[in-house]
Design a protein around this motif. Structure first.
Motif, short mmCIF file in Angstrom:
data_model
loop_
_atom_site.label_atom_id
_atom_site.label_comp_id
_atom_site.label_asym_id
_atom_site.label_seq_id
_atom_site.Cartn_x
_atom_site.Cartn_y
_atom_site.Cartn_z
N VAL A 395 0.84 -1.20 0.00
CA VAL A 395 0.00 0.00 0.00
C VAL A 395 0.87 1.25 0.00
CG1 VAL A 395 -1.57 1.38 1.41
CG2 VAL A 395 -2.06 -1.03 1.02
N MET A 396 1.89 1.27 0.84
CA MET A 396 2.75 2.44 0.90
C MET A 396 3.53 2.62 -0.40
SD MET A 396 2.02 3.91 3.66
CE MET A 396 3.22 5.21 3.40
N ARG A 397 4.05 1.53 -0.95
CA ARG A 397 4.77 1.62 -2.23
C ARG A 397 3.85 2.11 -3.34
NH1 ARG A 397 7.76 -3.58 -4.09
NH2 ARG A 397 8.25 -2.10 -5.77
N PHE A 398 2.63 1.61 -3.36
CA PHE A 398 1.67 2.01 -4.39
C PHE A 398 1.32 3.49 -4.23
CE2 PHE A 398 -2.40 2.27 -6.54
CZ PHE A 398 -2.27 1.40 -7.61
N SER A 399 1.06 3.93 -2.99
CA SER A 399 0.71 5.32 -2.74
C SER A 399 1.84 6.26 -3.15
CB SER A 399 0.40 5.52 -1.25
OG SER A 399 -0.63 4.65 -0.83
N ILE A 400 3.04 5.90 -2.76
CA ILE A 400 4.20 6.73 -3.10
C ILE A 400 4.41 6.75 -4.61
CG2 ILE A 400 6.71 6.87 -2.91
CD1 ILE A 400 6.37 5.89 -0.01
N GLY A 401 4.16 5.61 -5.28
CA GLY A 401 4.29 5.55 -6.73
C GLY A 401 3.33 6.50 -7.43
N VAL A 402 2.08 6.56 -6.97
CA VAL A 402 1.10 7.47 -7.56
C VAL A 402 1.55 8.92 -7.36
CG1 VAL A 402 -1.28 8.29 -7.47
CG2 VAL A 402 -0.80 5.86 -7.18
N LEU A 403 1.95 9.26 -6.14
CA LEU A 403 2.37 10.63 -5.84
C LEU A 403 3.59 11.03 -6.65
CD1 LEU A 403 1.91 10.65 -1.97
CD2 LEU A 403 0.50 11.84 -3.65
N GLN A 404 4.59 10.15 -6.70
CA GLN A 404 5.81 10.47 -7.44
C GLN A 404 5.52 10.71 -8.92
OE1 GLN A 404 8.25 7.06 -6.38
NE2 GLN A 404 9.54 8.34 -5.05
N THR A 405 4.65 9.90 -9.49
CA THR A 405 4.34 10.03 -10.91
C THR A 405 3.65 11.35 -11.21
OG1 THR A 405 4.10 7.61 -11.07
CG2 THR A 405 3.22 8.92 -12.88
N ILE A 406 2.68 11.72 -10.38
CA ILE A 406 1.97 12.99 -10.59
C ILE A 406 2.93 14.16 -10.42
CG2 ILE A 406 0.14 14.50 -9.73
CD1 ILE A 406 -1.46 12.03 -9.02
N ARG A 407 3.74 14.12 -9.38
CA ARG A 407 4.68 15.23 -9.14
C ARG A 407 5.70 15.35 -10.26
NH1 ARG A 407 2.97 18.92 -7.00
NH2 ARG A 407 4.97 19.68 -6.24
N ARG A 408 6.12 14.22 -10.82
CA ARG A 408 7.09 14.26 -11.91
C ARG A 408 6.49 14.85 -13.18
NH1 ARG A 408 7.72 9.24 -12.46
NH2 ARG A 408 6.65 8.90 -14.43
N CYS A 409 5.23 14.48 -13.47
CA CYS A 409 4.59 14.93 -14.71
C CYS A 409 4.01 16.34 -14.60
CB CYS A 409 3.49 13.96 -15.11
SG CYS A 409 4.07 12.28 -15.46
N ASP A 410 3.61 16.73 -13.36
CA ASP A 410 3.01 18.04 -13.17
C ASP A 410 3.52 18.61 -11.84
OD1 ASP A 410 1.47 20.29 -13.12
OD2 ASP A 410 -0.47 19.27 -13.15
N PRO A 411 4.72 19.17 -11.84
CA PRO A 411 5.34 19.59 -10.57
C PRO A 411 4.73 20.83 -9.94
CG PRO A 411 6.76 20.13 -12.44
CD PRO A 411 5.63 19.32 -12.99
#
Length: 589
Positions: A395-411
Motif C-alpha cells: 500500500v505504501m509503495r503504491f501510494s508513493i508511486g502514484v504521488l511520485q508520478t503525478i509530481r514528476r509529470c506536473d510539478p
C-alpha cells in the motif's frame, strides 16, 4: 484478550434495542478503533442464548417485560477504552454516543449511565475549551446544560434509591439494601432524558461555534476563498438527459458572487444553452458551487488494458473551463470494489506489473490534462482493504508511486491523497487496513510534496459509512486531523432518497439518519439537508479546511454513490441545492 461488559436494565432495554449496537466498537485515547466482536446476552430465559445481531433475537423479544441483558465487547487487549455506539436521540436523529474512558472489569458497567456521563463530559469540557478561546455562550445553552446535568445526577442517585437507603438506615440494615426496581426505572428514565437534553445542548454549542467563528473569518475575509465543489462523473456525457429543459435558465445578477468573482467572469455568457442536450453541468448547479470535483479515475478511463479513453473527461473539463469552475481532478485511483479496471484481476500475484500499469496510466492522464486541473486527488481509499488486496508495505509503495508520478509529470499543481472512513470504523470489523490518521501522517512525512489530505465522509449507508455525528463531534474530529498541520479537503456523501439507485455505480443501500424518517422521498430529501447543514457550516468555520466537496450533482446522470445528487432522479432540485446556492451568494467567492 480483554472483554468489556455493559449492563442493560429492563427499563433501558427499549432505548438499547433501538441503538445500532452490532456496529458499536471500542477505541483508545487516539480515537483509533480496536477490532471488536459484539455479543448481547439476554437475561430473559426465553431468548435463545447470546446473539451477535439484533436479527437473531426472537421477534417478540424487544416488546417483552424482560428485554434487558448484557452487552459484551471482546478485543485482543485489556486496556481501558471508550465505547462508541449509534443511538436515536429524540428530535435529532441517530448520533454516535461516547462513554468516558472505562476500565476492563469483570463486573459490567451500566450502559445508559455511562452514555449519559459521556454526553455530560463531552459537552461541558468542549464548552469550557471554546469559551476560554473567546466563544460567547447564550442562555438557551446554559439552561440545557444545567437541566441535562441535573437529570444525569438524578440518574446516578434516583429518588427511589435514596428513599430506600434512608429507610434501611433507620432500621439498621443499610448494608442489606437490595436492588430496587422503581429506582432502576427512575435511573434509566433520567439517563435517557439527560442524553436527549445534553445532545440538544451539543447541537446548540456546535451552532454557536460555527456562527461566531464564521463571523470572525468574514470580518477579515468577507468572501471566503474555500472551494465548494460538486462531484461530476464523466459517464454523464454519453447518457445524460437534460435536467433543466423544463426550468428557466438563470443568469448571474449584479452583486452576486457569480458576477463579482474573477474565476467566474465567463459565467453569464456561458449560461446560455447550458441546459441543452449534451450539456454536463446544469445552470442551477453552477449557481451553488465555485468548483467541480471531476472523476478522472482509472476504472472509468481504461476499461481495456493499454487503451484509455479520455474523451468524456475532456468534455467535462472543457465545460468547467467555459463556466469558470475550478477543477479538482480525481481520484485518479479509486480503491473501492467495482471502481478499478476489471482486468487488474489478472495481476493479483504480480505487484510489480500492477505498479507499472498504474504508473503508465497516471503518467498518460496527468500529461493529458496538465493545466486543466487545479488540484489533483491522487488516490482514495488505499487505507482500507480493497479489491487489490495489498499488504501494508505494498500500500505504501503504491501510494508513493502514484504521488511520485503525478509530481514528476506536473510539478506545479498541488496534489492530495484521500482517506476513506476517517474515523476508522472499518478497523472495528476487519484486521486488514491501516489506521487512517497514521496512514496520512506517513504520507505527509514521505517528503513527496503532498499538499493536503482529503477526508471522505459517507453518512447514511449500509456499507463503508461513517457513523452519524453531531456538529460538535465533527468539529472535534476535524481538529484532530488538523494536528497534522496540512490543508484538508472534505467530501460529503449523504443520501436524499431511500432504496436502490439504478444509476449509481455502487449498490450500497441508504440507511436512515433518523428513526422518524419514513419512506417518502421528500422526508429523505429534507433529512439530507438538515443533516448536512451544520456539518458544512462547521467546515466553513475551520480555516484548515480549504475545500468542501458535495459528492453528487444530478441523480439523473450516472454517478457513484446512491441518491447523493442535489438534483433527484426526476430532475427536481433537493432542498440542499437551495441551501448551497444561498450559502454561495452570501459568503463564498
Amino acid at each position: 484478550m480483554g472483554q468489556m461488559h455493559f449492563h442493560v436494565s429492563d427499563a433501558a432495554a427499549e432505548f438499547f434495542h433501538n441503538c445500532r449496537w452490532k456496529d458499536a466498537y471500542l477505541c483508545g485515547i487516539e480515537g483509533v478503533p480496536w477490532q471488536t466482536r459484539n455479543m448481547f446476552h439476554p437475561t430473559d430465559p426465553s431468548a435463545s442464548g447470546p446473539v451477535s445481531t439484533p436479527e437473531d433475537l426472537p421477534a417478540d423479544f424487544q416488546s417483552g417485560d424482560h428485554a434487558g441483558g448484557r452487552l459484551t465487547l471482546t478485543r485482543n487487549v485489556a486496556t481501558s477504552a471508550k465505547l462508541l455506539i449509534t443511538c436515536p436521540i429524540d428530535g435529532i436523529g441517530y448520533r454516535v454516543l461516547t462513554t468516558c474512558s472505562l476500565r476492563c472489569l469483570d463486573t459490567p458497567h451500566r450502559l445508559i449511565i455511562e452514555l449519559a456521563r459521556g454526553s455530560c463530559y463531552r459537552v461541558r469540557t468542549q464548552a469550557d475549551t471554546w469559551q476560554r478561546g473567546g466563544l460567547s455562550l447564550n442562555e438557551h445553552f446554559d439552561a440545557l446544560l444545567i437541566e441535562g446535568t441535573r437529570h444525569f445526577l438524578d440518574a446516578l442517585q434516583p429518588a427511589a434509591a435514596v428513599a430506600a437507603a434512608k429507610e434501611a438506615a433507620k432500621s439498621g440494615a443499610a448494608d442489606l439494601v437490595e436492588s430496587n426496581p422503581q429506582a432502576d426505572i427512575e435511573s434509566a428514565q433520567s439517563a435517557i432524558r439527560a442524553i436527549t437534553i445534553l445532545e440538544q445542548a451539543a447541537a446548540e454549542l456546535g451552532e454557536l461555534f460555527s456562527t461566531q467563528s464564521m463571523a470572525f473569518r468574514r470580518s477579515r475575509e468577507p468572501r471566503l476563498s474555500t472551494m465548494m465543489a460538486v462531484g461530476i462523473s464523466p459517464e454523464c456525457c454519453a447518457s445524460r438527459q437534460s435536467v433543466g429543459a423544463s426550468r428557466t435558465n438563470h443568469t448571474a445578477t449584479p452583486g452576486t458572487p457569480a458576477a463579482k468573482s474573477g474565476s467566474t467572469a465567463m459565467l453569464n455568457d456561458a449560461l446560455v444553452g447550458v441546459d441543452e442536450p449534451g450539456s454536463v453541468i446544469d445552470s442551477d448547479i453552477i449557481h451553488a458551487f465555485n468548483a467541480a470535483a471531476v472523476r478522472i479515475s482509472w476504472g472509468d478511463i481504461e476499461t481495456a488494458s493499454g487503451t484509455p479513453d479520455f474523451g468524456p473527461v475532456s468534455k467535462v473539463l472543457d465545460e468547467c473551463a467555459s463556466v469558470g469552475l475550478r477543477v479538482i481532478g480525481g481520484p485518479v485511483i479509486d480503491h473501492r470494489e467495482g471502481l478499478l479496471p476489471e482486468w487488474l484481476t489478472l495481476m493479483d500475484n504480480d505487484f510489480e506489473r500492477l505498479l507499472t500499469s498504474m504508473t503508465n496510466f497516471v503518467e498518460a492522464t496527468v500529461n493529458r490534462f496538465r493545466g486543466q486541473v487545479h488540484l489533483w486527488n491522487a488516490a482514495s481509499g488505499l487505507n482500507v482493504s480493497g479489491p487489490m488486496r495489498l499488504d501494508d508495505e505494498q500500500v505504501m509503495r503504491f501510494s508513493i508511486g502514484v504521488l511520485q508520478t503525478i509530481r514528476r509529470c506536473d510539478p506545479t499543481t498541488p496534489v492530495i491523497m484521500s482517506i476513506e472512513q476517517p474515523c476508522g470504523e472499518y478497523l472495528a470489523r476487519h484486521a486488514d487496513g491501516i489506521s487512517p490518521i497514521h496512514f496520512a501522517d506517513a504520507l505527509l512525512r514521505s517528503g513527496l510534496g503532498l499538499a493536503g489530505i482529503g477526508l471522505n465522509f459517507r453518512f447514511g449507508y449500509d456499507h463503508g459509512e461513517t457513523h452519524p455525528r453531531s456538529a460538535l463531534e465533527f468539529a472535534q474530529l476535524i481538529d484532530r486531523w488538523g494536528t497534522l498541520n496540512a490543508p484538508l479537503l472534505v467530501q460529503l456523501s449523504i443520501p436524499g432518497d431511500p432504496g436502490l439507485d439504478p444509476a449509481a455505480r455502487l449498490k450500497t443501500f441508504p440507511v436512515s439518519l433518523s428513526p422518524e424518517t419514513d419512506g417518502r422521498a421528500d422526508a429523505w430529501a429534507r433529512q439530507q439537508q438538515e443533516f448536512a447543514q451544520p456539518l458544512i457550516e462547521t467546515l466553513l468555520a475551520k480555516q484548515i479546511v480549504h475545500a468542501v466537496v458535495w459528492d453528487g450533482a444530478s441523480d439523473q446522470a450516472p454517478h457513484v454513490m446512491p441518491h447523493t445528487g442535489v438534483i433527484d432522479a426526476s430532475g427536481r432540485p433537493r432542498p440542499v441545492l437551495s441551501y448551497l446556492t444561498k450559502l454561495r451568494e452570501e459568503m463564498l467567492m
